[in-house]
Design an enzyme around this catalytic site. Structure first.
Site, PDB file in Angstrom:
ATOM      1  N   GLU A   1       0.854  -0.989  -0.064  1.00  0.00           N
ATOM      2  CA  GLU A   1      -0.189  -0.394  -0.289  1.00  0.00           C
ATOM      3  C   GLU A   1       0.819   1.728  -0.844  1.00  0.00           C
ATOM      4  OE1 GLU A   1      -4.024   1.724   2.194  1.00  0.00           O
ATOM      5  OE2 GLU A   1      -2.863   0.611   3.229  1.00  0.00           O
TER       6      GLU A   1
ATOM      7  N   GLU B   1     -13.123   2.641   3.143  1.00  0.00           N
ATOM      8  CA  GLU B   1     -12.486   3.320   4.209  1.00  0.00           C
ATOM      9  C   GLU B   1     -12.101   4.646   4.243  1.00  0.00           C
ATOM     10  OE1 GLU B   1      -8.419   1.128   5.993  1.00  0.00           O
ATOM     11  OE2 GLU B   1      -7.856   2.373   4.140  1.00  0.00           O
TER      12      GLU B   1
END
Length: 255
Positions: free
Chosen positions: A138, A236
């Site tokens: 990420e 998210e």
């Protein structure tokens, strides 16, 4: 949109004040049939599986343990944590593990850290081989949320994945983070789609509901839907309004 994408709700962010059981029920009640969370090691896995099965849900993703990949001195700790995470993912029937890569090591050339990251992921790929689990690294923004983090830009993440050259190692493209770090979202996403294994989404600024802020998510999602992407889009974010209100509004973009 010309196709359908699969939404998933990050219960740690959207419903962080609730138990797993209550959070999963609330996701289900919105009509979304997948959820994800961060650490598996601080949760009751039996409770997670029970909540999943009670509502016929899927677990789209969780994290592997947070150990630096840019520091060879702790690589064995990373790989040990990954082995534990693979076992947990198999137990949960979860096919995506999200990995951060660690902070930039001051005084160490960036190229050296880049190579350490490639080497660590190559070793990780050997542990993942033969499984149906994908490890996704990420990139994060350093301007607002993660000062000092190593991996900022998607182009470097894609380069790393290309060097590792494993079907089990991909990128999680967090649209919120990459809007802050680099912009040009649609071009970067569509050109790199074959290296993307998961998405995260939140509004910017603020990291709230997707329809708050400057990112026009219907256009971004339409561009993704026109590709061959088969994975999930993880929601998210930290809600400003009651969580179900925003989720019920946003989920229409996936219908």
């Amino acid at each position: 949109m010309t196709g359908k994408l699969k939404p998933s709700v990050c219960i740690d962010a959207v419903f962080g004040d609730l138990s797993v059981t209550d959070a999963v029920k609330r996701v289900h009640d919105t009509g979304i049939d997948a959820f994800e969370f961060w650490g598996w090691w601080d949760k009751d896995l039996a409770e997670i599986k029970r909540a999943r099965d009670d509502h016929n849900m899927a677990i789209s993703a969780c994290c592997t343990k947070f150990v630096s990949l840019v520091d060879p001195a702790v690589r064995s700790d990373y790989l040990n944590g990954l082995e534990e995470s693979i076992a947990a993912a198999k137990d949960l029937d979860c096919h995506t593990l999200i990995s951060q890569v660690g902070d930039f090591r001051k005084g160490v050339p960036r190229a050296e850290q880049h190579d350490a990251l490639v080497d660590g992921l190559t070793a990780a790929a050997a542990l993942l081989e033969g499984t149906d689990i994908t490890l996704v690294i990420e990139p994060l923004n350093e301007l607002v949320d993660h000062a000092g983090y190593y991996l900022i830009h998607s182009d470097e993440a894609f380069q790393i994945v290309d060097k590792v050259n494993s079907p089990n190692v991909r990128v999680v493209f967090d649209i919120y983070h990459q809007q802050i770090s680099e912009g040009h979202l649609i071009e970067r996403i569509t050109s790199g789609i074959d290296r993307i294994g998961h998405f995260h989404a939140a509004g910017n600024p603020g990291r709230h509901e997707l329809d708050r802020g400057e990112i026009h998510y219907p256009s971004v999602f339409a561009a993704i839907a026109e590709t061959n992407y088969q994975g999930y889009v993880g929601l998210e974010y930290w809600p400003v309004e009651p969580a179900e209100v925003g989720l019920n509004r946003i989920k229409t973009w996936f219908e």
